[in-house]
Design a protein around this motif. Structure first.
Motif, PDB file in Angstrom:
ATOM      1  N   ILE A 116       0.800  -1.230   0.000  1.00 42.78           N
ATOM      2  CA  ILE A 116       0.000   0.000   0.000  1.00 42.78           C
ATOM      3  C   ILE A 116       0.837   1.287   0.000  1.00 42.78           C
ATOM      4  O   ILE A 116       0.432   2.273  -0.603  1.00 42.78           O
ATOM      5  CB  ILE A 116      -1.019  -0.026   1.157  1.00 42.78           C
ATOM      6  CG1 ILE A 116      -2.153   0.959   0.901  1.00 42.78           C
ATOM      7  CG2 ILE A 116      -0.407   0.245   2.511  1.00 42.78           C
ATOM      8  CD1 ILE A 116      -3.451   0.345   0.685  1.00 42.78           C
ATOM      9  N   ARG A 117       1.972   1.258   0.694  1.00 44.40           N
ATOM     10  CA  ARG A 117       2.855   2.436   0.707  1.00 44.40           C
ATOM     11  C   ARG A 117       4.298   1.964   0.591  1.00 44.40           C
ATOM     12  O   ARG A 117       4.609   0.818   0.913  1.00 44.40           O
ATOM     13  CB  ARG A 117       2.678   3.235   2.019  1.00 44.40           C
ATOM     14  CG  ARG A 117       1.470   4.138   2.024  1.00 44.40           C
ATOM     15  CD  ARG A 117       1.228   4.720   3.392  1.00 44.40           C
ATOM     16  NE  ARG A 117       0.827   3.670   4.314  1.00 44.40           N
ATOM     17  CZ  ARG A 117      -0.419   3.238   4.453  1.00 44.40           C
ATOM     18  NH1 ARG A 117      -1.384   3.772   3.769  1.00 44.40           N
ATOM     19  NH2 ARG A 117      -0.697   2.259   5.292  1.00 44.40           N
ATOM     20  N   TYR A 230      -4.823   6.827  -6.266  1.00 40.62           N
ATOM     21  CA  TYR A 230      -3.580   6.588  -5.517  1.00 40.62           C
ATOM     22  C   TYR A 230      -3.356   5.115  -5.179  1.00 40.62           C
ATOM     23  O   TYR A 230      -2.292   4.730  -4.740  1.00 40.62           O
ATOM     24  CB  TYR A 230      -3.610   7.365  -4.180  1.00 40.62           C
ATOM     25  CG  TYR A 230      -4.880   7.127  -3.388  1.00 40.62           C
ATOM     26  CD1 TYR A 230      -5.006   6.010  -2.581  1.00 40.62           C
ATOM     27  CD2 TYR A 230      -5.957   8.004  -3.489  1.00 40.62           C
ATOM     28  CE1 TYR A 230      -6.184   5.770  -1.884  1.00 40.62           C
ATOM     29  CE2 TYR A 230      -7.123   7.782  -2.791  1.00 40.62           C
ATOM     30  CZ  TYR A 230      -7.240   6.655  -1.992  1.00 40.62           C
ATOM     31  OH  TYR A 230      -8.394   6.419  -1.328  1.00 40.62           O
ATOM     32  N   GLN A 332     -10.331  10.329   3.366  1.00 42.19           N
ATOM     33  CA  GLN A 332      -9.095  10.611   2.580  1.00 42.19           C
ATOM     34  C   GLN A 332      -8.747  12.089   2.486  1.00 42.19           C
ATOM     35  O   GLN A 332      -7.597  12.449   2.632  1.00 42.19           O
ATOM     36  CB  GLN A 332      -9.143   9.992   1.170  1.00 42.19           C
ATOM     37  CG  GLN A 332      -9.609   8.536   1.103  1.00 42.19           C
ATOM     38  CD  GLN A 332      -8.731   7.546   1.847  1.00 42.19           C
ATOM     39  OE1 GLN A 332      -7.725   7.898   2.428  1.00 42.19           O
ATOM     40  NE2 GLN A 332      -9.141   6.283   1.870  1.00 42.19           N
ATOM     41  N   ASP A 370      -9.673   7.288   7.602  1.00 47.11           N
ATOM     42  CA  ASP A 370      -8.321   7.287   7.031  1.00 47.11           C
ATOM     43  C   ASP A 370      -8.146   8.603   6.278  1.00 47.11           C
ATOM     44  O   ASP A 370      -9.077   9.034   5.577  1.00 47.11           O
ATOM     45  CB  ASP A 370      -8.150   6.178   5.985  1.00 47.11           C
ATOM     46  CG  ASP A 370      -8.165   4.778   6.569  1.00 47.11           C
ATOM     47  OD1 ASP A 370      -8.036   4.646   7.796  1.00 47.11           O
ATOM     48  OD2 ASP A 370      -8.311   3.821   5.782  1.00 47.11           O
ATOM     49  N   ILE A 372      -5.252  10.888   3.799  1.00 51.13           N
ATOM     50  CA  ILE A 372      -3.961  11.021   3.106  1.00 51.13           C
ATOM     51  C   ILE A 372      -3.635  12.512   3.013  1.00 51.13           C
ATOM     52  O   ILE A 372      -4.483  13.290   2.555  1.00 51.13           O
ATOM     53  CB  ILE A 372      -4.033  10.434   1.682  1.00 51.13           C
ATOM     54  CG1 ILE A 372      -4.361   8.934   1.746  1.00 51.13           C
ATOM     55  CG2 ILE A 372      -2.722  10.664   0.934  1.00 51.13           C
ATOM     56  CD1 ILE A 372      -4.552   8.287   0.378  1.00 51.13           C
ATOM     57  N   TYR A 401      -1.813   9.315   6.766  1.00 50.72           N
ATOM     58  CA  TYR A 401      -0.658   8.928   5.949  1.00 50.72           C
ATOM     59  C   TYR A 401      -0.208  10.074   5.061  1.00 50.72           C
ATOM     60  O   TYR A 401      -1.025  10.856   4.598  1.00 50.72           O
ATOM     61  CB  TYR A 401      -1.032   7.765   5.013  1.00 50.72           C
ATOM     62  CG  TYR A 401      -1.758   6.636   5.676  1.00 50.72           C
ATOM     63  CD1 TYR A 401      -1.064   5.678   6.403  1.00 50.72           C
ATOM     64  CD2 TYR A 401      -3.145   6.518   5.585  1.00 50.72           C
ATOM     65  CE1 TYR A 401      -1.721   4.628   7.009  1.00 50.72           C
ATOM     66  CE2 TYR A 401      -3.815   5.472   6.188  1.00 50.72           C
ATOM     67  CZ  TYR A 401      -3.109   4.526   6.902  1.00 50.72           C
ATOM     68  OH  TYR A 401      -3.756   3.498   7.504  1.00 50.72           O
ATOM     69  N   ILE A 402       1.098  10.088   4.788  1.00 49.48           N
ATOM     70  CA  ILE A 402       1.608  10.943   3.709  1.00 49.48           C
ATOM     71  C   ILE A 402       1.422  10.159   2.414  1.00 49.48           C
ATOM     72  O   ILE A 402       1.703   8.943   2.375  1.00 49.48           O
ATOM     73  CB  ILE A 402       3.100  11.280   3.927  1.00 49.48           C
ATOM     74  CG1 ILE A 402       3.235  12.244   5.112  1.00 49.48           C
ATOM     75  CG2 ILE A 402       3.732  11.859   2.658  1.00 49.48           C
ATOM     76  CD1 ILE A 402       4.656  12.692   5.407  1.00 49.48           C
ATOM     77  N   TYR A 403       0.953  10.812   1.382  1.00 45.01           N
ATOM     78  CA  TYR A 403       0.752  10.149   0.092  1.00 45.01           C
ATOM     79  C   TYR A 403       2.049   9.490  -0.387  1.00 45.01           C
ATOM     80  O   TYR A 403       3.120  10.085  -0.334  1.00 45.01           O
ATOM     81  CB  TYR A 403       0.273  11.175  -0.950  1.00 45.01           C
ATOM     82  CG  TYR A 403       0.416  10.658  -2.356  1.00 45.01           C
ATOM     83  CD1 TYR A 403      -0.374   9.611  -2.800  1.00 45.01           C
ATOM     84  CD2 TYR A 403       1.379  11.180  -3.217  1.00 45.01           C
ATOM     85  CE1 TYR A 403      -0.219   9.093  -4.082  1.00 45.01           C
ATOM     86  CE2 TYR A 403       1.537  10.679  -4.502  1.00 45.01           C
ATOM     87  CZ  TYR A 403       0.742   9.630  -4.923  1.00 45.01           C
ATOM     88  OH  TYR A 403       0.904   9.121  -6.182  1.00 45.01           O
ATOM     89  N   SER A 404       1.910   8.263  -0.839  1.00 45.10           N
ATOM     90  CA  SER A 404       3.068   7.513  -1.321  1.00 45.10           C
ATOM     91  C   SER A 404       2.780   7.052  -2.753  1.00 45.10           C
ATOM     92  O   SER A 404       1.824   6.298  -2.974  1.00 45.10           O
ATOM     93  CB  SER A 404       3.276   6.303  -0.385  1.00 45.10           C
ATOM     94  OG  SER A 404       4.182   5.395  -0.910  1.00 45.10           O
ATOM     95  N   ARG A 406       2.488   5.012  -5.987  1.00 45.73           N
ATOM     96  CA  ARG A 406       2.547   3.574  -6.264  1.00 45.73           C
ATOM     97  C   ARG A 406       2.624   3.361  -7.762  1.00 45.73           C
ATOM     98  O   ARG A 406       1.692   3.741  -8.495  1.00 45.73           O
ATOM     99  CB  ARG A 406       1.291   2.850  -5.725  1.00 45.73           C
ATOM    100  CG  ARG A 406       0.985   3.029  -4.269  1.00 45.73           C
ATOM    101  CD  ARG A 406       1.870   2.209  -3.338  1.00 45.73           C
ATOM    102  NE  ARG A 406       3.262   2.632  -3.343  1.00 45.73           N
ATOM    103  CZ  ARG A 406       4.292   1.810  -3.229  1.00 45.73           C
ATOM    104  NH1 ARG A 406       4.102   0.526  -3.110  1.00 45.73           N
ATOM    105  NH2 ARG A 406       5.516   2.264  -3.221  1.00 45.73           N
TER     106      ARG A 406
HETATM  107  N1  5AD Z   1      -0.387   6.558  -0.180  1.00 39.90           N
HETATM  108  C1  5AD Z   1      -0.752   6.826   1.097  1.00 39.90           C
HETATM  109  N2  5AD Z   1      -1.791   6.240   1.697  1.00 39.90           N
HETATM  110  C2  5AD Z   1      -2.509   5.338   0.980  1.00 39.90           C
HETATM  111  N3  5AD Z   1      -3.593   4.611   1.297  1.00 39.90           N
HETATM  112  C3  5AD Z   1      -3.923   3.857   0.235  1.00 39.90           C
HETATM  113  N4  5AD Z   1      -3.066   4.087  -0.776  1.00 39.90           N
HETATM  114  C4  5AD Z   1      -2.179   5.017  -0.342  1.00 39.90           C
HETATM  115  C5  5AD Z   1      -1.067   5.668  -0.926  1.00 39.90           C
HETATM  116  N5  5AD Z   1      -0.696   5.428  -2.176  1.00 39.90           N
HETATM  117  C6  5AD Z   1      -4.273   4.720   2.586  1.00 39.90           C
HETATM  118  C7  5AD Z   1      -5.727   5.153   2.417  1.00 39.90           C
HETATM  119  C8  5AD Z   1      -6.477   3.874   2.686  1.00 39.90           C
HETATM  120  C9  5AD Z   1      -5.583   3.198   3.683  1.00 39.90           C
HETATM  121  C10 5AD Z   1      -5.819   1.745   3.844  1.00 39.90           C
HETATM  122  O1  5AD Z   1      -4.288   3.451   3.202  1.00 39.90           O
HETATM  123  O2  5AD Z   1      -6.007   6.119   3.396  1.00 39.90           O
HETATM  124  O3  5AD Z   1      -7.770   4.106   3.193  1.00 39.90           O
END
Ligand code: 5AD
Ligand code: SF4
Length: 514
Positions: A116-117, A230, A332, A370, A372, A401-404, A406
């Protein structure tokens, strides 16, 4: 028959794999002999009907394969992976293996990975680095990588090139093939790789060894068709496939009969439950209604997508009883513009409207989410909208979370003008708000009596018991060990940011339970 002959009669390799490794020829992997995983293929959503198989059995020739051998599975990521690990443990046990938590004792180690990240993936590559030394010491150790990372071609290539000591790689769609794959890995001089980029069918009756005997996971569907820009999950887990109602009911009834007190219905997007079932008009609300009739004290579900959260489900949840008053509802972002770029298919206003409907129907509900931060080009104003939405909803807590980026997802191709320091600073600010509000919610419980499902001794102090409220809040209290596995009433005496302390109360003392 000696041990070597016995294993050979079962097609189990007895030569020292240390010898075979030196002979390994990886060139064939790069000449198209094996079919590499493909995110492009995984993206396709075909119309073919999903087949339901109820006849899973361990092939006779593999029974006893694990005698005298121990397995260990390291699990990364979400509850779906935790549950897949329970299935793989069930298969290992059915093959005669025993379980160990000690890497030194293990004959087979599987890493059940999460994609996921980036940091989830880095942890796995770090672990492979550690295991390399162990593999050198114990050449006959069988090392496997499975789970979401295996579905990515780039990961498989990296393992082939940088971690050639790995013995097997398989994906999320062919867990039921574990006996055959183990057998091949024992026999083969090459790394065994079997990853299906097209989702598999639904396999029922797989053996499971559950982690505890109080709470249980139950899959209700697999895969995801939402394709948020994402997210890698629709690629690693395939298209949405619902299990049939009768199979789910049977599993939950069986768990109730075994004395389990709580089930959590699992899916990547549980609100889409039933949409793929032909000629059946069943949604998550209908499923929850049916399951609520089963004599089991607690029922939860995860994870919800706000887009498919319908009125019927809210109506059923509002009946309460064994349906818990906690909903995890990932938002999100609080900005409609960012939500649009994420392809979430709802706006800030629509999310808030849904929350308002839920709160009207279930006034005491606990909502978690959750979030991002630092999405490509997210502006300060857009981030502030997330902060204000968080306050407005009054979430109990959140995973942030910080966006990662993929590889293979649309967002990974977007230009991003937000510097990492800004992303980190936003995460820090959001986390401060999350902590502050969590502490407030906890404080509101001080002096209240809550119902706690007691899971066992507290991790920090074996003299203290620990369990969870209906709203999934951790409570520590002193009490007799005999209440482990039971639901008891506890008066909250002390609220912390992430947990509560309390005192067990007797029936006579309990006045009002929330
Ligand atoms: N970057 C960061 N967070 C992510 N999530 C899913 N994909 C990414 C990503 N590319 C987070 C979302 C999701 C949780 C399981 O993980 O918030 O709800
Ligand atoms: Fe679970 Fe998604 Fe991580 Fe896979 S990528 S383990 S489905 S969270």
């Amino acid at each position: 028959m000696n041990e070597k002959q016995r294993l050979e009669s079962q097609n189990v390799q007895t030569e020292n794999p240390a010898d075979k490794k030196s002979e390994k020829d990886y060139s064939k992997y790069f000449q198209g002999v094996y079919v590499p995983p493909s995110l492009q293929d995984a993206k396709k959503r075909g119309k073919e009907e999903v087949q339901y198989h109820k006849d899973f059995a361990i092939p006779d020739e593999f029974r006893g394969m694990g005698e005298g051998r121990k397995f260990l599975i390291r699990t990364y990521g979400c509850q779906m992976n935790e549950h897949d690990t329970e299935v793989m443990a069930g298969i290992f046990m059915a093959l005669g293996y025993t379980h160990t938590e000690n890497v030194e004792d293990a004959n087979v180690i599987l890493l059940n990975t999460c994609a996921i990240r980036e940091n989830a993936e880095n942890k796995v590559f770090g672990e492979l680095g550690h295991l390399k030394a162990l593999k050198r010491e114990k050449p006959d150790l069988l090392l496997g990588v499975c789970g979401c990372m295996s579905q990515e071609e780039s990961v498989v290539n990296r393992i082939l090139q940088k971690h050639p000591f790995v013995d097997m790689i398989f994906g999320t769609h062919n867990i039921h093939r574990l006996p055959n794959l183990l057998n091949e890995a024992y026999l083969s001089k090459e790394m065994v790789i079997e990853v299906w980029s097209k989702e598999g069918d639904v396999i029922e009756n797989l053996p499971k060894v559950r982690k505890g005997n109080t709470k249980a996971w139950v899959n209700i569907m697999y895969g995801c068709d939402k394709f948020c820009t994402y997210c890698i999950v629709p690629y690693t887990r395939g298209k949405e496939r619902s299990r049939r109602l009768e199979d789910i009911i049977q599993e939950v009834r069986h768990l109730a009969a075994q004395g389990y007190k709580e089930v959590t219905l699992l899916g990547q997007n549980v609100n889409a439950y039933g949409k793929d079932l032909e000629n059946i008009k069943y949604g998550l609300g209908d499923l929850m209604e049916e399951i609520s009739k089963i004599d089991i004290p607690r029922i939860r579900f995860t994870t919800s997508h706000p887009r498919d959260f319908d009125d019927h489900l809210i109506e059923i949840l509002a009946k309460g009883g064994n349906l818990m008053d906690h909903i995890h509802l990932p938002v999100q972002s609080g900005s409609t513009d960012v939500l649009k770029i994420m392809a979430r298919k709802y706006s800030r206003e629509q999310y808030l409207e849904l929350v308002s409907k839920i709160k009207t129907a279930i006034p005491n509900v606990s909502l978690t989410t959750d979030i991002i931060v630092g999405y490509p080009n997210e502006t300060d104003e857009q981030f502030e909208e997330t902060m204000s939405l968080y306050r407005e909803v009054g979430f109990d807590t959140a995973y942030t979370y910080i966006y990662s980026p993929r590889e293979g997802t649309p967002a990974a191709k977007m230009e991003d003008n937000v510097p990492m320091e800004v992303k980190k600073e936003r995460l820090q600010r959001l986390n401060s708000l999350v902590n502050e509000m969590s502490a407030q919610k906890m404080l509101a419980l001080q002096g209240q009596i809550v119902e706690v499902l007691v899971e066992g001794e507290s991790k920090k102090n074996p003299d203290v018991l620990a369990g969870y409220t209906t709203k999934n809040k951790l409570v520590n209290f002193r009490g007799p060990k005999s209440v482990i596995g039971q639901i008891v009433k506890v008066k909250i005496t002390d609220a912390k940011t992430w947990s509560l302390n309390g005192e067990m109360v007797t029936e006579a003392e309990s006045v009002e339970v929330i």
